[in-house]
Motif scaffolding. Structure first.
Motif, PDB file in Angstrom:
ATOM      1  N   LEU A  69       0.829  -1.203   0.000  1.00 39.26           N
ATOM      2  CA  LEU A  69       0.000   0.000   0.000  1.00 39.26           C
ATOM      3  C   LEU A  69       0.866   1.257   0.000  1.00 39.26           C
ATOM      4  O   LEU A  69       0.550   2.250  -0.677  1.00 39.26           O
ATOM      5  N   LEU A 109      -3.973   6.734   2.025  1.00 37.90           N
ATOM      6  CA  LEU A 109      -3.343   5.435   1.750  1.00 37.90           C
ATOM      7  C   LEU A 109      -2.205   5.170   2.729  1.00 37.90           C
ATOM      8  O   LEU A 109      -2.062   4.057   3.262  1.00 37.90           O
ATOM      9  N   ALA A 113      -1.760   2.265   5.542  1.00 40.94           N
ATOM     10  CA  ALA A 113      -0.570   1.413   5.509  1.00 40.94           C
ATOM     11  C   ALA A 113       0.095   1.337   6.877  1.00 40.94           C
ATOM     12  O   ALA A 113       0.644   0.291   7.260  1.00 40.94           O
ATOM     13  N   GLY A 160      -7.831   1.557   0.451  1.00 42.45           N
ATOM     14  CA  GLY A 160      -6.713   1.359   1.361  1.00 42.45           C
ATOM     15  C   GLY A 160      -7.098   0.532   2.571  1.00 42.45           C
ATOM     16  O   GLY A 160      -6.386  -0.410   2.949  1.00 42.45           O
ATOM     17  N   VAL A 164      -5.457  -3.312   3.022  1.00 43.70           N
ATOM     18  CA  VAL A 164      -4.446  -3.504   4.061  1.00 43.70           C
ATOM     19  C   VAL A 164      -4.905  -4.497   5.114  1.00 43.70           C
ATOM     20  O   VAL A 164      -4.077  -5.109   5.804  1.00 43.70           O
ATOM     21  N   LEU A 188      -2.405   1.673  -8.903  1.00 36.08           N
ATOM     22  CA  LEU A 188      -2.430   0.776  -7.745  1.00 36.08           C
ATOM     23  C   LEU A 188      -2.146  -0.674  -8.121  1.00 36.08           C
ATOM     24  O   LEU A 188      -1.452  -1.402  -7.391  1.00 36.08           O
TER      25      LEU A 188
END
Length: 468
Positions: A69, A109, A113, A160, A164, A188
């Motif tokens: 990510l 994002l 992460a 995101g 994740v 992405l």
């Protein structure tokens, strides 16, 4: 013209429906995007691919998912200028604002992460021979359906958080900003295994087919009508519905507030992004003591916003806003500024200030989603709270007041997910709230969004009996 493709099972293609959708630039009506619409077979293939990829992605170490990510966020950041140009061409927001919004998405994002590997669990000790675990795991396949008004930032949040935490995702951007969603997905996708992220393109029927398919979560930001259709589909399939929908957010201007400053806040909340923000100010309740000065100042503010906003997303939305304004004027409202759609190409609508509005006017009662500030004069702060609370929506509200007592009353009594005191926008990073009523359900932001994207499993472990 942007030639948009879909992305299914690790491959880019044009789908099989044979239908093409063309997006026009709202500034001048020139075509900017040609989109082959995904068909039912494409929806089925994307969901099957995501289901097949579930186990391996869920078993990937959280730190590895977070690293992917982070890498994806870097790719989006490097392409921010290009993405901003596409976004502006499709939905009309001035390019500097588009770039700012995209960088906010990059930050989201990176936030997820960082949060993903530390997503919480709990242990409970019943006695010395046993332990109970509350363990979080991915829900499975998440359908992400996003809007056109902030297409990158909203998508980054939902994508995101889902990725994740170990979910696979089938992503459908709005049909008004398909090239923006396509370019985001192109940035992405290289950072995730095939099937972990898929992209479908199309209009309402594609979103409806996706919501009714074999997915575990449908996360949607968009209209209330669409959200209710998704909730009904999820009730039939058993999927979790995570919805942020329409709003008609009130702004209360209390007695004792500086009229000029209050007008600046009202104009910002009503006119930025041409009023096309989920938490835009859609109705203003101003105390009679400051009403005249406030209205005069708000009209002047509207003049200063004329050259600062872009067109609305398309003429259909512009005409719907104009219809609400014309109905209000016929019912007795006065247009102090704006109030008429200009002739010629494009979907521009001027910053509009309406005085003498009443609660039964559609421009006050319903979501407008345009650069319009309808103003209702009230006799007391208590009256303002009562009238602001009388709405089928409950997304956000703003209160401008010098009184801490009134501020306390406001955040306790207003049935909205977010209540802002003395600022129409702002808030600490990572904040999250539950929208109310027609505005949706579930956390859409912050660390709590990770909870929405995961399921909790209770595990009870005891030592085996001695002597086995």
């Amino acid at each position: 013209m942007y030639d948009v493709e879909q992305y299914v099972d690790g491959a880019w293609n044009h789908g099989n429906s044979g239908r093409i959708l063309t997006v026009l630039d709202p500034a001048d009506d020139t075509p900017v995007t040609a989109v082959p619409i995904s068909g039912e077979q494409d929806v089925d293939a994307a969901v099957r691919s995501a289901r097949k990829a579930c186990a391996e992605w869920a078993a990937t170490a959280p730190a590895a998912r977070a690293a992917a990510l982070h890498a994806a966020a870097t790719a989006v950041e490097r392409a921010a200028d290009e993405l901003a140009e596409i976004m502006t061409a499709e939905m009309g927001k001035p390019v500097d604002g588009s770039r700012e919004s995209i960088l906010a998405g990059v930050g989201t994002l990176r936030q997820y992460a960082e949060l993903g590997p530390t997503h919480r669990g709990r242990t409970l000790a019943g006695n010395n021979e046993a332990i109970d675990l509350m363990a979080y795991g991915p829900r499975g396949v998440v359908a992400v359906i996003t809007p056109w008004n902030d297409p990158v930032a909203v998508s980054c949040g939902l994508l995101g958080a889902a990725l994740v935490t170990g979910n696979t995702v089938v992503y459908k951007p709005s049909e008004r900003t398909p090239a923006t969603g396509w370019r985001l997905a192109r940035l992405l996708a290289p950072h995730f295994p095939a099937g972990v992220l898929s992209l479908l393109n199309g209009d309402g029927p594609v979103g409806a087919a996706l919501a009714a398919s074999d997915v575990d979560v449908v996360a949607q930001v968009g209209s209330t009508a669409t959200g209710r259709s998704i909730a009904a589909a999820c009730a039939r399939t058993g999927a979790k519905a995570l919805l942020e929908n329409g709003g008609s957010d009130p702004l209360i201007v209390d007695a004792g507030v500086g009229p000029a400053w209050a007008a600046e806040q009202a104009a910002l909340g009503s006119f930025v992004n041409s009023g096309q923000i989920c938490v835009a100010v859609e109705r203003v309740y101003v105390h009679r003591e400051v009403a005249d000065e406030f209205l005069e100042a708000l009209a002047t503010e509207a003049d200063s916003w004329t050259s600062r906003i872009g067109p609305m997303v398309d003429k259909r939305m512009r005409d719907a806003v104009d219809e609400q304004v014309q109905q209000a004027v016929k019912a007795g409202a006065r247009a102090l500024r704006g109030g008429t759609a200009p002739a010629g190409p494009g979907a521009y609508y001027p910053p509009t200030v309406l005085a003498d509005c009443t609660d039964d006017m559609a421009v006050v009662r319903e979501e407008t989603f345009g650069p319009v500030a309808p103003v209702v004069v009230v006799g007391s702060f208590d009256e303002a709270l009562e009238r602001a609370a009388d709405s089928p929506y409950g997304l956000a509200a703003t209160v401008l007041t010098p009184s801490m007592s009134n501020a306390q009353q406001a955040w306790r009594r207003l049935p909205a997910g977010t209540v802002k005191i003395n600022a129409v926008f702002g808030g600490a990073p990572g904040g999250a709230a539950h929208p109310r009523g027609g505005s949706g359900q579930g956390f859409g932001y912050g660390p709590e969004l990770l909870d929405e994207m995961t399921a909790t499993k209770a595990v009870h472990i005891e030592a085996p009996p001695t002597g086995w």
